[in-house]
Design an enzyme around this catalytic site. Structure first.
Site, PDB file in Angstrom:
ATOM      1  N   HIS A 536       0.908  -1.302  -0.107  1.00 31.02           N
ATOM      2  CA  HIS A 536      -0.060   0.199   0.075  1.00 31.02           C
ATOM      3  C   HIS A 536       0.811   1.579   0.049  1.00 31.02           C
ATOM      4  O   HIS A 536       1.084   1.893  -1.209  1.00 31.02           O
ATOM      5  CB  HIS A 536      -1.045   0.181   0.783  1.00 31.02           C
ATOM      6  CG  HIS A 536      -2.037   1.137   0.936  1.00 31.02           C
ATOM      7  ND1 HIS A 536      -2.379   2.107   2.275  1.00 31.02           N
ATOM      8  CD2 HIS A 536      -2.170   2.416   0.421  1.00 31.02           C
ATOM      9  CE1 HIS A 536      -2.979   2.722   2.166  1.00 31.02           C
ATOM     10  NE2 HIS A 536      -2.752   3.085   0.825  1.00 31.02           N
ATOM     11  N   HIS A 541       1.867   4.940  -2.691  1.00 30.30           N
ATOM     12  CA  HIS A 541       1.828   6.330  -2.869  1.00 30.30           C
ATOM     13  C   HIS A 541       3.092   6.991  -2.468  1.00 30.30           C
ATOM     14  O   HIS A 541       2.951   7.401  -3.759  1.00 30.30           O
ATOM     15  CB  HIS A 541       1.227   5.960  -1.303  1.00 30.30           C
ATOM     16  CG  HIS A 541      -0.312   6.072  -0.710  1.00 30.30           C
ATOM     17  ND1 HIS A 541      -0.318   7.629  -0.119  1.00 30.30           N
ATOM     18  CD2 HIS A 541      -0.942   5.408  -0.130  1.00 30.30           C
ATOM     19  CE1 HIS A 541      -1.532   7.146  -0.151  1.00 30.30           C
ATOM     20  NE2 HIS A 541      -2.108   5.609   0.125  1.00 30.30           N
ATOM     21  N   HIS A 727      -4.069   0.610  -6.577  1.00 31.94           N
ATOM     22  CA  HIS A 727      -4.349   1.469  -5.066  1.00 31.94           C
ATOM     23  C   HIS A 727      -5.975   0.831  -4.449  1.00 31.94           C
ATOM     24  O   HIS A 727      -5.770   0.471  -3.105  1.00 31.94           O
ATOM     25  CB  HIS A 727      -4.038   2.721  -5.305  1.00 31.94           C
ATOM     26  CG  HIS A 727      -4.345   3.929  -3.853  1.00 31.94           C
ATOM     27  ND1 HIS A 727      -5.196   4.339  -3.471  1.00 31.94           N
ATOM     28  CD2 HIS A 727      -3.595   4.137  -2.813  1.00 31.94           C
ATOM     29  CE1 HIS A 727      -5.804   4.568  -2.552  1.00 31.94           C
ATOM     30  NE2 HIS A 727      -4.821   4.383  -1.500  1.00 31.94           N
ATOM     31  N   ASN A 731      -6.306  -0.448  -1.241  1.00 32.42           N
ATOM     32  CA  ASN A 731      -6.780   0.681  -0.314  1.00 32.42           C
ATOM     33  C   ASN A 731      -8.385  -0.023   0.947  1.00 32.42           C
ATOM     34  O   ASN A 731      -8.969   0.067   1.666  1.00 32.42           O
ATOM     35  CB  ASN A 731      -6.338   1.219  -0.172  1.00 32.42           C
ATOM     36  CG  ASN A 731      -6.976   2.805   0.214  1.00 32.42           C
ATOM     37  OD1 ASN A 731      -6.279   3.039   1.342  1.00 32.42           O
ATOM     38  ND2 ASN A 731      -8.559   3.765   0.398  1.00 32.42           N
ATOM     39  N   ILE A 875      -6.365   9.322  -0.787  1.00 32.48           N
ATOM     40  CA  ILE A 875      -6.656   8.888   0.811  1.00 32.48           C
ATOM     41  C   ILE A 875      -5.543   7.623   1.373  1.00 32.48           C
ATOM     42  O   ILE A 875      -5.075   6.931   0.625  1.00 32.48           O
ATOM     43  CB  ILE A 875      -7.988   8.545   1.067  1.00 32.48           C
ATOM     44  CG1 ILE A 875      -8.421   8.335   2.372  1.00 32.48           C
ATOM     45  CG2 ILE A 875      -8.088   6.859   0.405  1.00 32.48           C
ATOM     46  CD1 ILE A 875      -7.935   9.577   2.939  1.00 32.48           C
TER      47      ILE A 875
END
Length: 875
Positions: A536, A541, A727, A731, A875
């Site tokens: 993740h 990110h 993602h 997520n 997010i």
């Protein structure tokens, strides 16, 4: 002569028809108060810049400027304010390609769009701005320039716009010095040197990640904050800001959350603090005399350090855990919250309701227990979640038995597996181990090598866990059955002595049954930490941020690839900055809710050494993990060895739709490979991604050369896939699967009891109590659940794959039609997913938990839906 008079009258008529403009500003807290002054005080001026005609200046050729005009006739609409503009046509400038705006007011405003009408030979022209405009003193040239929604390769830019195109990029690059202020628009690189607070002691110091061979890492956005106050001891560490300044951490202003999303972030923060932290403060309240913000920050830190206290009780049964979602678990009302409410310097505790209208103090029922609250305990559900859960990207085909280690024997001794054929032969449905390997029936969830280098240190904290290997067998019905779990610890005689391991196999009754359940829990603990830190955080990110920085520094907004990628970068820099400030920092929420504790980023950095951009492409990833093979006759070019693999099946549909869209788009602007090679901005962009953004890996041979259309298509498809679908897959299932803590524990606090002890007797007599005493304790459970609930929600302003936030994102009709085709293909994917989820023969689509796999379903509503692919890591 008559014909000449007619032509003259036509030209006069054109000149008499003024170009009209409508400038749209998005309302925010200060706009209403300054609107009249903007209009009547002539505080904002606009000049059009010609794309047709140039004039010579001391700086070379520039597009001819129209006359300066000011805002008038304010029309306030819901959410927006529109101002009219009239542009004189006495000095004909042809078709405008840009406009120049000067803000002489003392307040900034958010400029959304400018629409021109009555433009000669064009009619209507759109300028999509979506940017903050600060007072003129904050800009070197005192003005901002915005371009129309036309698209140009660098070599095809109208002569009058070339200077402004280059000037804009120079401003965005900055000079690499100085502290960044809120009005800055500068994108620059830095290492992860902002995670520590050495002033708080050595326990709050973490290594610097990035810039060295030992601790490589993708680059993050540079803030330019000064060194920490302990500069003599830690000279390269950047100072940090206070916890209640976190929402103001620097990113270029246009990368910050919208007002609507910021409201959600405020509210999420309130819930996290009130449910996850403040109840535990009640035991400390008598000791707190000063409620000033600075003291509150110290209390927060102290509470983190006291999480192992007995402030909260242990869960004693699964039924008690269920009370978290039934409203029956008593969480004391916090006078502490009321006491500090008015002492916070901004609206941290004032936004008590989210935009989706849901009350703050309620835990929704996680989907994994909504239909059956015990299905999570089954071996079939355990295996299904490796293919359709929150972390379906680690399972690999086992290609040798027993599994071997790649760790350095000189440092770590013999780390090879101790699993034998005798352990698993009775669980292979009649196959021998050799036959199962040959027929692609054995798969492994291997967390041994990534974890073992840190395990000794991890187990010196409050965590007590193992490095795990889990072997699964692919049954005829398409499901995965766990057949052995190996639990390994560092050898007590030192790392060089290797490991001590035990192997556990399926059991359902008595102490052995509880041990098997705990063995699966230890495997899930490993998987939870690896998922959060590697799959993740690192692989979506962190690795995407350098692409965002390089795109803004090297690709003009006029560039087609900037227009292609820009929607997939929305909010990412802001959420990453907040993560560095509150989640992945020393003592942050992530360290306190996943097992690696202070070794979290070190483990992540170690895995970055193996990161390969080309293997982030889904087909390449599946082949690399051995769960697929190349097949030119397959629609997606690969054939899955586990046919009912929901993540891979849905993912390949999404991947192919993205790639088809990117190919259609790239082919509009590049007619051949030579045009790729002649694109100066594209070359600078890719060089900077490789040598700066991912500079620690710049010498890796796998980087595409970026000399062909195919390389550009594959690279852009990979970037979009990672930022959107990958993602989403790792997520938005965090709460649906992990919101029920027994299903996905994030840490363990004790090792397996030895036979002959009271704890071992408890395994048989009180299995639920024994299980819950081993995994995450109550207070940290509430904190962890609160955190992943936040991370799993869609905001009210989310923009999903196949959507744009404005219909006028480009003036190129071919691109618009190609994008409409992309949207239509995604709607077909949704129909396929619906049909597969209704197909009872595909057992991994829903599993024993009766939970349909929808994490790669493109569209979604607001809130906690367990579906939806946002365009970006938002997010």
């Amino acid at each position: 002569m008559a014909d000449v008079d007619v032509d003259r009258r036509k030209r006069m008529k054109v000149h008499d028809s003024k170009v009209k403009g409508a400038l749209v500003l998005t309302n925010h807290h200060s706009l209403t108060a300054i609107t009249d002054e903007l209009v009547f005080g002539r505080k904002v001026s606009v000049q059009l810049i010609s794309a047709d005609y140039s004039e010579s200046t001391g700086m070379g050729l520039r597009g001819k400027l129209g006359k300066e005009t000011h805002l008038k006739n304010w029309l306030r609409l819901e959410g927006d304010s529109t101002f009219e503009l009239d542009f004189d046509s006495e000095d004909e400038i042809g078709v405008p390609g840009a406009f120049l705006i000067i803000n002489r007011h003392h307040k900034e405003f958010y400029l959304k769009t400018l629409t021109l009408t009555h433009v000669p030979n064009v009619g209507q022209l759109h300028f999509i701005c979506n940017s903050w405009v600060y007072p003129e003193e904050h800009y070197n040239n005192r003005y901002r320039v915005f371009f129309s929604n036309q698209t140009y390769l660098p070599g095809r830019t109208p002569e009058g716009l070339r200077h402004y195109r280059e000037e804009e990029l120079e401003e965005l690059r900055g000079n690499g010095t100085g502290k960044r202020e809120e009005w800055d628009r500068i994108y620059d690189y830095d290492v992860y040197n902002d995670l520590s607070e050495p002033e708080q002691g050595s326990e709050m110091v973490r290594p610097i990640f990035g810039g060295t061979i030992d601790r490589p890492y993708p680059r993050r956005c540079r803030t330019g904050r000064p060194p920490s106050k302990t500069g003599e001891i830690y000279p390269n560490m950047e100072s940090r800001i206070g916890i209640f300044e976190s929402l103001n951490i620097y990113v270029p202003k246009d990368e910050r959350f919208s007002d609507l999303k910021m409201k959600d972030v405020y509210a999420y923060g309130v819930k996290l603090v009130s449910q996850g932290l403040l109840p535990g403060f009640e035991s400390l309240i008598d000791k707190i005399k000063d409620l000033a913000v600075g003291t509150l920050e110290n209390v927060l830190k102290h509470k983190f350090e006291s999480m192992s206290s007995n402030t909260f009780n242990e869960f004693s049964s699964f039924e008690e855990v269920l009370k978290l979602y039934q409203g029956g678990l008593t969480i004391p009302k916090s006078s502490f919250l009321e006491g500090i409410r008015e002492k916070i310097p901004f609206e941290f505790f004032r936004e008590l309701w989210r935009s989706d209208g849901e009350h703050l103090l309620k835990f929704p029922v996680p989907q994994v227990i909504k239909e059956d609250n015990s299905a999570w305990r089954t071996d079939e559900e355990f295996g299904r979640e490796l293919l359709a859960g929150i972390c379906p990207v680690v399972i690999r085909r086992l290609q040798e038995f027993p599994p071997t280690s790649t760790l350095d024997r000189m440092k770590f001794g013999n780390q090879n597996s101790t699993i034998t054929e005798d352990h698993i032969k009775d669980h292979l449905d009649g196959y021998s181990v050799w036959e199962a390997l040959k027929n692609n029936r054995l798969f492994i969830l291997d967390h041994h090598d990534p974890l073992m280098p840190y395990l000794r240190g991890i187990n010196e904290t409050t965590t007590k866990t193992y490095a795990t290997r889990t072997i699964c067998f692919l049954k005829n019905n398409g499901t995965l059955k766990p057949v052995a779990i190996e639990l390994s610890l560092p050898h007590p005689d030192g790392d060089e002595a290797g490991v001590i391991s035990t192997v556990h196999t399926p059991a359902s009754d008595g102490a052995k049954g509880t041990i098997w359940l705990l063995a699966k829990a230890y495997a899930n603990v490993n998987d939870s930490g690896y998922h959060q830190l590697v799959c993740h955080w690192l692989q979506t990110h962190a690795t995407i941020e350098p692409f965002i920085i390089a795109t803004n520094r090297q690709l003009s907004v006029l560039h087609p690839i900037h227009k292609l990628l820009h929607p997939h970068f929305r909010d990412t820099m802001n959420i990453n900055a907040l993560s560095r400030q509150t989640l992945i920092c020393a003592g942050g929420l992530l360290e306190k809710t996943v097992f690696p504790d202070k070794y979290a980023l070190a483990m992540s950095s170690n895995m970055y050494k193996k990161w390969d951009f080309t293997k982030q492409a889904l087909p390449a990833d599946l082949i690399d993990r051995g769960v697929a093979v190349e097949d030119p006759n397959s629609p997606h070019g690969v054939r899955l060895l586990i046919e009912d693999y929901p993540f891979a099946v849905d993912g390949l549909e999404i991947w192919s739709a993205i790639k088809s869209w990117v190919k259609d788009y790239v082919f509009i602007y590049y007619k051949n490979d030579e045009e790729i090679q002649n694109d100066s901005e594209l070359k600078a962009w890719w060089d900077e991604v490789r040598t700066k953004g991912h500079g620690d890996l710049k010498h890796e041979p796998w980087w595409p050369m970026m000399r062909t259309r195919d390389e550009l298509i594959q690279s852009c498809t990979t970037i979009i896939w990672v930022a959107s679908a990958l993602h989403a897959a790792v997520n938005f299932g965090q709460y649906p699967y992990g919101g029920y803590l027994p299903n996905r524990p994030a840490m363990s606090r004790r090792l397996l009891p030895e036979e002959g002890t009271d704890d071992y007797v408890e395994l048989a007599e009180y299995p639920e109590k024994a299980f819950l005493k081993t995994v995450t304790p109550q207070l940290q459970s509430i904190l962890g659940i609160s955190l992943i609930e936040i991370l799993s929600r869609h905001s009210a302003d989310e923009v999903y794959l196949g959507e744009r936030d404005t219909l006028e994102w480009t003036a190129d009709e071919q691109a618009v039609k190609a994008f409409e085709k992309f949207g239509a293909s995604l709607r077909k994917v949704e129909q396929k997913i619906d049909a597969m989820n209704r197909d009872g023969t595909l057992r991994n689509r829903t599993g024993p938990a009766q939970m349909p796999y929808t994490l790669l379903y493109p569209s979604s509503g607001i809130g906690l839906t367990g579906r939806g692919i946002p365009n970006s890591v938002s997010i």
